[in-house]
Design a protein around this motif. Structure first.
Motif, PDB file in Angstrom:
ATOM      1  N   ASN A  61       7.571 -17.219  -8.274  1.00 57.28           N
ATOM      2  CA  ASN A  61       7.242 -18.530  -7.710  1.00 57.28           C
ATOM      3  C   ASN A  61       8.273 -19.574  -8.123  1.00 57.28           C
ATOM      4  O   ASN A  61       7.993 -20.482  -8.886  1.00 57.28           O
ATOM      5  N   LYS A  62       9.448 -19.450  -7.592  1.00 62.05           N
ATOM      6  CA  LYS A  62      10.513 -20.390  -7.943  1.00 62.05           C
ATOM      7  C   LYS A  62      10.399 -21.711  -7.192  1.00 62.05           C
ATOM      8  O   LYS A  62      10.827 -22.742  -7.667  1.00 62.05           O
ATOM      9  N   SER A  63       9.781 -21.704  -6.004  1.00 59.52           N
ATOM     10  CA  SER A  63       9.720 -22.917  -5.177  1.00 59.52           C
ATOM     11  C   SER A  63       8.498 -23.794  -5.459  1.00 59.52           C
ATOM     12  O   SER A  63       8.448 -24.924  -5.019  1.00 59.52           O
ATOM     13  N   GLY A  64       7.515 -23.269  -6.160  1.00 62.04           N
ATOM     14  CA  GLY A  64       6.293 -24.038  -6.420  1.00 62.04           C
ATOM     15  C   GLY A  64       5.145 -23.632  -5.513  1.00 62.04           C
ATOM     16  O   GLY A  64       3.991 -23.908  -5.790  1.00 62.04           O
ATOM     17  N   TYR A  65       5.463 -22.969  -4.396  1.00 62.78           N
ATOM     18  CA  TYR A  65       4.436 -22.456  -3.480  1.00 62.78           C
ATOM     19  C   TYR A  65       5.015 -21.212  -2.803  1.00 62.78           C
ATOM     20  O   TYR A  65       6.033 -21.283  -2.110  1.00 62.78           O
ATOM     21  N   THR A  66       4.384 -20.070  -3.025  1.00 58.84           N
ATOM     22  CA  THR A  66       4.882 -18.807  -2.486  1.00 58.84           C
ATOM     23  C   THR A  66       3.712 -17.945  -2.059  1.00 58.84           C
ATOM     24  O   THR A  66       2.660 -17.957  -2.697  1.00 58.84           O
ATOM     25  N   VAL A  67       3.901 -17.173  -1.006  1.00 51.93           N
ATOM     26  CA  VAL A  67       2.920 -16.167  -0.590  1.00 51.93           C
ATOM     27  C   VAL A  67       3.584 -14.808  -0.792  1.00 51.93           C
ATOM     28  O   VAL A  67       4.716 -14.585  -0.354  1.00 51.93           O
ATOM     29  N   ILE A  68       2.872 -13.904  -1.487  1.00 48.90           N
ATOM     30  CA  ILE A  68       3.447 -12.607  -1.831  1.00 48.90           C
ATOM     31  C   ILE A  68       2.371 -11.529  -1.737  1.00 48.90           C
ATOM     32  O   ILE A  68       1.187 -11.807  -1.934  1.00 48.90           O
ATOM     33  N   ARG A  69       2.782 -10.326  -1.439  1.00 46.91           N
ATOM     34  CA  ARG A  69       1.837  -9.209  -1.403  1.00 46.91           C
ATOM     35  C   ARG A  69       1.313  -8.925  -2.813  1.00 46.91           C
ATOM     36  O   ARG A  69       2.067  -8.947  -3.787  1.00 46.91           O
ATOM     37  N   LYS A  70       0.036  -8.634  -2.871  1.00 45.77           N
ATOM     38  CA  LYS A  70      -0.628  -8.373  -4.147  1.00 45.77           C
ATOM     39  C   LYS A  70       0.032  -7.216  -4.890  1.00 45.77           C
ATOM     40  O   LYS A  70       0.246  -7.279  -6.103  1.00 45.77           O
ATOM     41  N   ASN A  71       0.379  -6.161  -4.164  1.00 46.74           N
ATOM     42  CA  ASN A  71       0.962  -4.972  -4.800  1.00 46.74           C
ATOM     43  C   ASN A  71       2.284  -5.256  -5.503  1.00 46.74           C
ATOM     44  O   ASN A  71       2.601  -4.609  -6.499  1.00 46.74           O
ATOM     45  N   GLU A  72       3.054  -6.203  -4.985  1.00 45.02           N
ATOM     46  CA  GLU A  72       4.323  -6.537  -5.636  1.00 45.02           C
ATOM     47  C   GLU A  72       4.095  -7.047  -7.053  1.00 45.02           C
ATOM     48  O   GLU A  72       4.823  -6.690  -7.975  1.00 45.02           O
ATOM     49  N   LEU A  73       3.080  -7.893  -7.219  1.00 46.43           N
ATOM     50  CA  LEU A  73       2.774  -8.411  -8.559  1.00 46.43           C
ATOM     51  C   LEU A  73       2.183  -7.313  -9.444  1.00 46.43           C
ATOM     52  O   LEU A  73       2.550  -7.192 -10.618  1.00 46.43           O
ATOM     53  N   LEU A  74       1.264  -6.526  -8.896  1.00 47.63           N
ATOM     54  CA  LEU A  74       0.624  -5.467  -9.682  1.00 47.63           C
ATOM     55  C   LEU A  74       1.650  -4.444 -10.169  1.00 47.63           C
ATOM     56  O   LEU A  74       1.547  -3.951 -11.299  1.00 47.63           O
ATOM     57  N   ASN A  75       2.645  -4.146  -9.341  1.00 50.26           N
ATOM     58  CA  ASN A  75       3.684  -3.194  -9.739  1.00 50.26           C
ATOM     59  C   ASN A  75       4.545  -3.709 -10.885  1.00 50.26           C
ATOM     60  O   ASN A  75       5.179  -2.924 -11.585  1.00 50.26           O
ATOM     61  N   GLU A  76       4.565  -5.003 -11.082  1.00 54.22           N
ATOM     62  CA  GLU A  76       5.341  -5.619 -12.170  1.00 54.22           C
ATOM     63  C   GLU A  76       4.531  -5.736 -13.464  1.00 54.22           C
ATOM     64  O   GLU A  76       4.996  -6.307 -14.440  1.00 54.22           O
ATOM     65  N   GLY A  77       3.278  -5.256 -13.459  1.00 51.96           N
ATOM     66  CA  GLY A  77       2.436  -5.314 -14.658  1.00 51.96           C
ATOM     67  C   GLY A  77       1.446  -6.457 -14.655  1.00 51.96           C
ATOM     68  O   GLY A  77       0.741  -6.679 -15.642  1.00 51.96           O
ATOM     69  N   PHE A  78       1.367  -7.197 -13.560  1.00 45.96           N
ATOM     70  CA  PHE A  78       0.432  -8.320 -13.440  1.00 45.96           C
ATOM     71  C   PHE A  78      -0.999  -7.799 -13.405  1.00 45.96           C
ATOM     72  O   PHE A  78      -1.302  -6.818 -12.728  1.00 45.96           O
ATOM     73  N   ASN A  79      -1.899  -8.459 -14.152  1.00 41.52           N
ATOM     74  CA  ASN A  79      -3.320  -8.105 -14.154  1.00 41.52           C
ATOM     75  C   ASN A  79      -4.118  -9.376 -13.873  1.00 41.52           C
ATOM     76  O   ASN A  79      -4.207 -10.257 -14.719  1.00 41.52           O
ATOM     77  N   PRO A  80      -4.735  -9.482 -12.676  1.00 45.86           N
ATOM     78  CA  PRO A  80      -5.432 -10.714 -12.302  1.00 45.86           C
ATOM     79  C   PRO A  80      -6.692 -11.006 -13.110  1.00 45.86           C
ATOM     80  O   PRO A  80      -7.244 -12.097 -13.009  1.00 45.86           O
ATOM     81  N   LYS A  81      -7.130 -10.080 -13.936  1.00 39.26           N
ATOM     82  CA  LYS A  81      -8.323 -10.315 -14.762  1.00 39.26           C
ATOM     83  C   LYS A  81      -8.014 -11.186 -15.980  1.00 39.26           C
ATOM     84  O   LYS A  81      -8.921 -11.630 -16.666  1.00 39.26           O
ATOM     85  N   PHE A  82      -6.734 -11.411 -16.240  1.00 42.15           N
ATOM     86  CA  PHE A  82      -6.331 -12.214 -17.393  1.00 42.15           C
ATOM     87  C   PHE A  82      -5.758 -13.542 -16.911  1.00 42.15           C
ATOM     88  O   PHE A  82      -4.691 -13.581 -16.301  1.00 42.15           O
ATOM     89  N   PHE A  83      -6.478 -14.623 -17.191  1.00 45.17           N
ATOM     90  CA  PHE A  83      -6.040 -15.959 -16.814  1.00 45.17           C
ATOM     91  C   PHE A  83      -6.576 -16.949 -17.831  1.00 45.17           C
ATOM     92  O   PHE A  83      -7.489 -16.637 -18.593  1.00 45.17           O
ATOM     93  N   THR A  84      -6.005 -18.156 -17.853  1.00 46.14           N
ATOM     94  CA  THR A  84      -6.387 -19.130 -18.871  1.00 46.14           C
ATOM     95  C   THR A  84      -7.397 -20.152 -18.372  1.00 46.14           C
ATOM     96  O   THR A  84      -8.207 -20.643 -19.140  1.00 46.14           O
TER      97      THR A  84
END
Length: 124
Positions: A61-84
């Motif tokens: 998210n370099k521009s401040g607003y981005t739309v991306i496929r969920k799998n792209e983030l998950l493949n990088e180790g992203f886990n949506p269950k962890f947030f602040t």
């Protein structure tokens, strides 16, 4: 008839007061250390995943607003269950945030995507 207690660390017989739990100060210290390690281990895992999530969101998210496929983030180790924290907009959509980087799960043309945003002052 007396019941003999055993030390939870070394299984030795505990002698002394009726409420005594350990056979020695050493065993008490060992048990307390092990309990603390279990608790701290959990927090270390959570902190590690939050750092990974933030790093991934920041990279995509370099521009401040981005739309991306969920799998792209998950493949990088992203886990949506962890947030602040989270923020709910006027439409009732809930953005989940990892520090200053937020994401919203959306379905678009049958594909799961995330809308990525950066925290703004009006969200407070």
């Amino acid at each position: 008839m007396t019941n003999f207690k055993t030390c939870p660390v070394c299984d030795a017989t505990v002698k002394g007061r009726s409420d005594k739990k350990y056979c020695s100060k050493k065993c008490k210290s060992i048990d307390q250390y092990e309990q603390r390690q279990k608790t701290e281990g959990f927090y270390i895992k959570v902190d590690r995943q939050l750092k990974i999530n933030r790093k991934v969101l920041k990279r995509f998210n370099k521009s401040g607003y981005t739309v991306i496929r969920k799998n792209e983030l998950l493949n990088e180790g992203f886990n949506p269950k962890f947030f602040t924290h989270y923020w709910k907009n006027k439409k009732g959509e809930v953005y989940l945030f990892v520090y200053e980087f937020g994401f919203l799960s959306k379905m678009d043309k049958g594909k799961e995507k995330y809308i990525l945003v950066i925290w703004q002052d009006y969200m407070a």
